[in-house]
Write a protein that holds these residues in place. Structure first.
Motif, PDB file in Angstrom:
ATOM      1  N   ALA A  57      -4.249  -1.119  -4.681  1.00 56.26           N
ATOM      2  CA  ALA A  57      -4.438  -0.905  -6.113  1.00 56.26           C
ATOM      3  C   ALA A  57      -5.349  -1.999  -6.660  1.00 56.26           C
ATOM      4  CB  ALA A  57      -3.099  -0.929  -6.835  1.00 56.26           C
ATOM      5  N   MET A  58      -6.296  -1.631  -7.499  1.00 58.12           N
ATOM      6  CA  MET A  58      -7.148  -2.628  -8.148  1.00 58.12           C
ATOM      7  C   MET A  58      -6.429  -3.277  -9.331  1.00 58.12           C
ATOM      8  SD  MET A  58      -9.756  -2.832  -6.267  1.00 58.12           S
ATOM      9  CE  MET A  58     -10.849  -3.836  -7.269  1.00 58.12           C
TER      10      MET A  58
ATOM     11  N   TRP B 202       1.382   8.586  -3.544  1.00 54.63           N
ATOM     12  CA  TRP B 202       2.572   7.733  -3.601  1.00 54.63           C
ATOM     13  C   TRP B 202       2.203   6.294  -3.915  1.00 54.63           C
ATOM     14  CZ3 TRP B 202       6.260   6.663   1.154  1.00 54.63           C
ATOM     15  CH2 TRP B 202       7.503   6.227   0.683  1.00 54.63           C
ATOM     16  N   HIS B 203       2.561   5.831  -5.124  1.00 58.34           N
ATOM     17  CA  HIS B 203       2.529   4.407  -5.451  1.00 58.34           C
ATOM     18  C   HIS B 203       3.800   3.774  -4.886  1.00 58.34           C
ATOM     19  CE1 HIS B 203      -0.084   4.708  -9.389  1.00 58.34           C
ATOM     20  NE2 HIS B 203      -0.808   4.843  -8.274  1.00 58.34           N
ATOM     21  N   VAL B 204       3.668   2.664  -4.163  1.00 51.32           N
ATOM     22  CA  VAL B 204       4.846   1.978  -3.647  1.00 51.32           C
ATOM     23  C   VAL B 204       4.862   0.524  -4.123  1.00 51.32           C
ATOM     24  CG1 VAL B 204       5.106   3.470  -1.626  1.00 51.32           C
ATOM     25  CG2 VAL B 204       3.700   1.425  -1.443  1.00 51.32           C
ATOM     26  N   LYS B 205       6.009   0.102  -4.586  1.00 52.88           N
ATOM     27  CA  LYS B 205       6.276  -1.286  -4.948  1.00 52.88           C
ATOM     28  C   LYS B 205       7.784  -1.442  -4.983  1.00 52.88           C
ATOM     29  CE  LYS B 205       5.534  -0.319  -9.922  1.00 52.88           C
ATOM     30  NZ  LYS B 205       4.694   0.897  -9.857  1.00 52.88           N
ATOM     31  N   ASN B 206       8.259  -2.691  -4.925  1.00 49.49           N
ATOM     32  CA  ASN B 206       9.700  -2.900  -4.846  1.00 49.49           C
ATOM     33  C   ASN B 206      10.123  -4.031  -5.763  1.00 49.49           C
ATOM     34  OD1 ASN B 206      12.264  -2.269  -3.970  1.00 49.49           O
ATOM     35  ND2 ASN B 206      11.842  -2.606  -1.797  1.00 49.49           N
ATOM     36  N   TYR B 207      11.421  -4.047  -6.044  1.00 51.94           N
ATOM     37  CA  TYR B 207      12.006  -5.047  -6.938  1.00 51.94           C
ATOM     38  C   TYR B 207      13.351  -5.505  -6.393  1.00 51.94           C
ATOM     39  CZ  TYR B 207       8.529  -3.426 -10.277  1.00 51.94           C
ATOM     40  OH  TYR B 207       7.335  -3.099 -10.884  1.00 51.94           O
ATOM     41  N   ALA B 208      13.620  -6.793  -6.536  1.00 50.90           N
ATOM     42  CA  ALA B 208      14.982  -7.291  -6.331  1.00 50.90           C
ATOM     43  C   ALA B 208      15.756  -7.007  -7.603  1.00 50.90           C
ATOM     44  CB  ALA B 208      14.956  -8.787  -6.032  1.00 50.90           C
TER      45      ALA B 208
ATOM     46  N   CYS C 176      -0.540   4.131  -2.022  1.00 49.11           N
ATOM     47  CA  CYS C 176      -1.177   3.039  -2.756  1.00 49.11           C
ATOM     48  C   CYS C 176      -0.174   1.908  -2.928  1.00 49.11           C
ATOM     49  CB  CYS C 176      -1.666   3.526  -4.120  1.00 49.11           C
ATOM     50  SG  CYS C 176      -2.173   2.209  -5.243  1.00 49.11           S
ATOM     51  N   VAL C 177      -0.515   0.708  -2.415  1.00 45.21           N
ATOM     52  CA  VAL C 177       0.390  -0.446  -2.549  1.00 45.21           C
ATOM     53  C   VAL C 177       0.043  -1.206  -3.825  1.00 45.21           C
ATOM     54  CG1 VAL C 177       1.022  -0.754  -0.137  1.00 45.21           C
ATOM     55  CG2 VAL C 177      -1.131  -1.695  -0.928  1.00 45.21           C
ATOM     56  N   GLU C 178       1.067  -1.421  -4.658  1.00 43.90           N
ATOM     57  CA  GLU C 178       0.931  -2.124  -5.927  1.00 43.90           C
ATOM     58  C   GLU C 178       1.829  -3.358  -5.933  1.00 43.90           C
ATOM     59  OE1 GLU C 178       0.149   1.097  -9.374  1.00 43.90           O
ATOM     60  OE2 GLU C 178       2.210   1.045  -8.669  1.00 43.90           O
ATOM     61  N   HIS C 179       1.524  -4.291  -6.827  1.00 43.73           N
ATOM     62  CA  HIS C 179       2.433  -5.425  -7.032  1.00 43.73           C
ATOM     63  C   HIS C 179       2.089  -6.087  -8.352  1.00 43.73           C
ATOM     64  CE1 HIS C 179       5.351  -8.473  -5.827  1.00 43.73           C
ATOM     65  NE2 HIS C 179       4.538  -9.342  -6.408  1.00 43.73           N
TER      66      HIS C 179
ATOM     67  N   GLY D 105      -1.062 -10.815  -6.340  1.00 39.01           N
ATOM     68  CA  GLY D 105      -0.779  -9.406  -6.102  1.00 39.01           C
ATOM     69  C   GLY D 105      -1.537  -8.821  -4.932  1.00 39.01           C
ATOM     70  N   LEU D 106      -2.755  -9.301  -4.690  1.00 41.23           N
ATOM     71  CA  LEU D 106      -3.540  -8.770  -3.582  1.00 41.23           C
ATOM     72  C   LEU D 106      -2.930  -9.148  -2.240  1.00 41.23           C
ATOM     73  CD1 LEU D 106      -5.994  -7.296  -2.466  1.00 41.23           C
ATOM     74  CD2 LEU D 106      -7.320  -9.402  -2.765  1.00 41.23           C
ATOM     75  N   SER D 107      -2.514 -10.410  -2.102  1.00 43.17           N
ATOM     76  CA  SER D 107      -1.885 -10.829  -0.848  1.00 43.17           C
ATOM     77  C   SER D 107      -0.555 -10.113  -0.631  1.00 43.17           C
ATOM     78  CB  SER D 107      -1.667 -12.345  -0.839  1.00 43.17           C
ATOM     79  OG  SER D 107      -2.895 -13.026  -0.762  1.00 43.17           O
ATOM     80  N   MET D 108       0.205  -9.930  -1.697  1.00 40.97           N
ATOM     81  CA  MET D 108       1.461  -9.186  -1.580  1.00 40.97           C
ATOM     82  C   MET D 108       1.188  -7.748  -1.141  1.00 40.97           C
ATOM     83  SD  MET D 108       4.193 -11.050  -2.402  1.00 40.97           S
ATOM     84  CE  MET D 108       5.459 -10.029  -3.158  1.00 40.97           C
ATOM     85  N   SER D 109       0.144  -7.157  -1.720  1.00 37.63           N
ATOM     86  CA  SER D 109      -0.205  -5.793  -1.340  1.00 37.63           C
ATOM     87  C   SER D 109      -0.613  -5.716   0.124  1.00 37.63           C
ATOM     88  CB  SER D 109      -1.341  -5.279  -2.232  1.00 37.63           C
ATOM     89  OG  SER D 109      -0.918  -5.163  -3.581  1.00 37.63           O
ATOM     90  N   ALA D 110      -1.355  -6.719   0.595  1.00 38.43           N
ATOM     91  CA  ALA D 110      -1.764  -6.739   2.002  1.00 38.43           C
ATOM     92  C   ALA D 110      -0.551  -6.872   2.922  1.00 38.43           C
ATOM     93  CB  ALA D 110      -2.749  -7.879   2.243  1.00 38.43           C
ATOM     94  N   ALA D 111       0.391  -7.737   2.547  1.00 42.43           N
ATOM     95  CA  ALA D 111       1.605  -7.894   3.349  1.00 42.43           C
ATOM     96  C   ALA D 111       2.405  -6.594   3.366  1.00 42.43           C
ATOM     97  CB  ALA D 111       2.453  -9.034   2.800  1.00 42.43           C
TER      98      ALA D 111
END
Length: 325
Positions: free
Chosen positions: A12-13, A233-239, A280-283, A288-294
């Motif tokens: 995601a940009m 599919w947008h994917v992101k997660n939360y504690a 699509c990986v979001e954060h 945010g970019l490094s998190m998306s890469a991980a």
């Protein structure tokens, strides 16, 4: 067969900030776009989601659009998808303008080579939301579930956009978002069924709902109900922490593997439903970019292999599981 190795996973940009065209000439904009895209490529991505919080694609001139296309090519990136956010077609003040903008976005997405465009019913952030550390901790606009005219307007305008997308060789994906007609699994499924076009499906971005500071639907139910209709599919997660007796509900962004949503289980559910679309990986927050890469690496090396290969389906909305019953 779609496998873990060739599954399209786009960055995601969203994390690159606002790169709207500069007022001091095309050269400044092109330099910024090129630098941002090269940075995304440097994080190991070959695909991007053209999130319009980065660039308002529907407002670009033909010359600007050609320049952006060249920047993508120079960076070694391809546009897998486009996400147009906070452009609700039912907004009583701006809905008609948003509809026109989204039509232009469809044309831009086709020109840039994307296969799917994601839209929703969430509106601009309120002042209170903008002033919060995490905007989702304040309530924004709430769609009136008892307003049949607004519901019908949403269905009609999304159908219009879906027809345009389909004629342009694209899919239209409706993003789950709280307090809208796409704010629960049941309501989202009902809306996409009423629209009734093969080119229109759901973007089961269940992270949007799981992060709320109140009781929420179980993520398992959300993904089970929406997966048969998913085409993006947008994917992101939360504690997430809950103490209902104390009235405490809190969530903060987390890696895909460490949040409350089990994406290994979600991927299996999506694969069983036949989903083979762009992920699509979001954060939000931090790098945010490094998190998306991980998160991409987690999906590619551990989650998608566990889900197993998926037969390449035609790029259409998945069939209604209730049909034939």
């Amino acid at each position: 067969m779609r496998t873990a190795e060739d599954w399209p996973i786009a960055a995601a940009m969203l994390s690159m900030g606002d790169a709207s065209p500069a007022d001091d000439g095309a050269g400044t904009s092109l330099r910024r776009w090129r630098e941002d895209l090269i940075e995304v490529r440097g994080a190991g991505f070959d695909l991007v989601d053209l999130t319009d919080s980065w660039v308002p694609y529907g407002d670009l001139s033909p010359e600007q659009l050609r320049g952006l296309k060249e920047c993508l090519s120079e960076a070694g990136l391809a546009a897998a998808s486009m996400s147009a956010i906070r452009r609700s077609v039912t907004d009583p003040d701006a809905g008609a303008d948003h509809l026109a903008y989204l039509h232009r976005c469809i044309d831009a997405a086709a020109e840039l080579g994307a296969s799917v465009i994601s839209v929703g019913l969430h509106r601009a952030l309120t002042d209170e939301q903008r002033n919060r550390l995490w905007f989702w901790t304040a309530t924004g606009h709430v769609d009136d579930v008892d307003d049949p005219d607004a519901w019908s307007l949403a269905a009609a305008r999304f159908r219009e956009l879906g027809e345009h997308a389909g004629a342009s060789g694209l899919l239209l994906s409706l993003e789950l978002y709280e307090d809208t007609y796409l704010g629960t699994a049941a309501s989202a499924v009902r809306l996409v069924e009423e629209i009734g076009l093969d080119a229109v499906g759901l973007n089961p971005d269940i992270g949007n709902l799981i992060r709320l500071s109140r009781p929420v639907e179980d993520w398992r139910d959300l993904i089970e109900q929406t997966a048969p209709y998913a085409n993006f599919w947008h994917v992101k997660n939360y504690a997430r922490y809950e103490s209902p007796g104390d009235g405490i509900y809190a969530a903060v962004p987390a890696y895909l593997e460490s949040g409350v949503i089990d994406y290994r289980a979600c991927a299996k559910t999506m694969a069983r439903a036949g989903f083979d679309g762009v992920v699509c990986v979001e954060h939000y927050g931090g790098d945010g970019l490094s998190m998306s890469a991980a998160n991409r690496d987690y999906l590619r090396t551990r989650v998608l292999p566990a889900a197993g290969p998926v037969s390449a389906a035609s790029r259409v909305r998945q069939p209604n599981p209730r049909e034939g019953r």
